[in-house]
Design a protein around this motif. Structure first.
Motif, PDB file in Angstrom:
ATOM      1  N   LYS A 290      -2.082  -4.842   2.297  1.00 51.26           N
ATOM      2  CA  LYS A 290      -2.563  -3.481   2.556  1.00 51.26           C
ATOM      3  C   LYS A 290      -2.820  -2.828   1.203  1.00 51.26           C
ATOM      4  CE  LYS A 290      -0.315  -2.715   7.021  1.00 51.26           C
ATOM      5  NZ  LYS A 290       0.596  -1.860   7.817  1.00 51.26           N
TER       6      LYS A 290
ATOM      7  N   SER B 273      -4.232  -0.007   0.464  1.00 48.69           N
ATOM      8  CA  SER B 273      -3.947   1.439   0.383  1.00 48.69           C
ATOM      9  C   SER B 273      -2.469   1.701   0.105  1.00 48.69           C
ATOM     10  CB  SER B 273      -4.357   2.119   1.683  1.00 48.69           C
ATOM     11  OG  SER B 273      -3.621   1.586   2.770  1.00 48.69           O
ATOM     12  N   GLN B 274      -1.616   0.768   0.508  1.00 45.34           N
ATOM     13  CA  GLN B 274      -0.176   0.932   0.295  1.00 45.34           C
ATOM     14  C   GLN B 274       0.348   0.028  -0.818  1.00 45.34           C
ATOM     15  OE1 GLN B 274       1.873   0.463   4.062  1.00 45.34           O
ATOM     16  NE2 GLN B 274       0.330   1.663   5.156  1.00 45.34           N
TER      17      GLN B 274
END
Lengths: 114, 113
Positions: A68, A70-71
């Motif tokens: 992920k 974005s994380q």
């Protein structure tokens, strides 16, 4: 410089329960990401790796991990843990300057209760 | 299934002594590596070796360390004058290519007294 954080030093689960081991990385570009397992007295064994493409990666022994961006995470999951999964798990990131050499996290020790 | 082997499994030495840790990589692999793991800490890269020379090394790999492939099968790590802080588990690894999976040996536990 690239770095890896595994926030959990120990994780205890019951046999048959689901598992998620957390991994966060710090790296400017798209990294190479790895999960390794180390059983007692054994060397490190590669469970799975992510280089590009599908962000959900399947590995050996029923493990999977999801990248992920974005994380900045690459968490390892398994739907049903077996007693033999008790081991040390290492997340690693590579890719700085084109180098494949992985930078390892501190590891998470998985304890499985019967 | 081919595997990386390491000897000895445990080495105890006195501070200031030289030690040689031995590894036999997988036979058709071309890239060789040493890592170390101080107790309770991360696995750290030391050095990679290809075509009979060091291809990459970390800040840890100072002049006290050297690597060698003395013959067609062994890959060694020498620590010239051991220090207490060299006590760690040392892992050897090998891979077919620089971007292929690295296969790790079981490690040598070095204890410096």
């Amino acid at each position: 410089a690239q770095s890896v954080t595994q926030p959990d030093i120990h994780i205890t689960v019951s046999e048959g329960a689901s598992l998620e081991l957390r991994c966060n990385y710090s790296y400017g570009a798209t990294p190479y990401l790895f999960w390794y397992v180390q059983s007692p007295g054994q060397g490190l064994q590669l469970l799975l790796k992510y280089f590009s493409g599908d962000t959900l990666v399947q590995g050996i022994k029923g493990f999977e991990a999801e990248f992920k961006r974005s994380q900045s995470s690459f968490n390892l999951r398994k739907p049903s843990v077996h007693w033999s999964d008790a081991a040390e798990y290492f997340c690693a990131v590579g890719g700085t300057g084109g180098s494949y050499i992985p930078t390892f996290g501190r590891g998470t020790s998985l304890i499985v209760h019967p | 299934e081919p595997e990386v082997t390491q000897t000895p499994s445990h080495q105890v030495t006195q501070m200031g002594q030289e030690v040689i840790l031995r590894c036999v990589p997988i036979s058709n692999h071309l890239y060789f590596y040493w890592y170390r793991q101080i107790l309770g800490q991360k696995v750290e890269f030391l050095v990679s070796f290809y075509n009979n020379e060091i291809s990459e090394k970390s800040e840890i790999f100072d002049d006290q360390f050297s690597v060698e492939r003395p013959d067609g099968s062994n890959f060694t790590l020498k620590i010239r004058s051991t220090k207490l802080e060299d006590s760690a588990m040392y892992f050897c690894a090998s891979s077919r290519g620089s971007y292929n999976e690295q296969f790790f040996g079981p490690g040598t536990r070095l204890t410096v007294l």
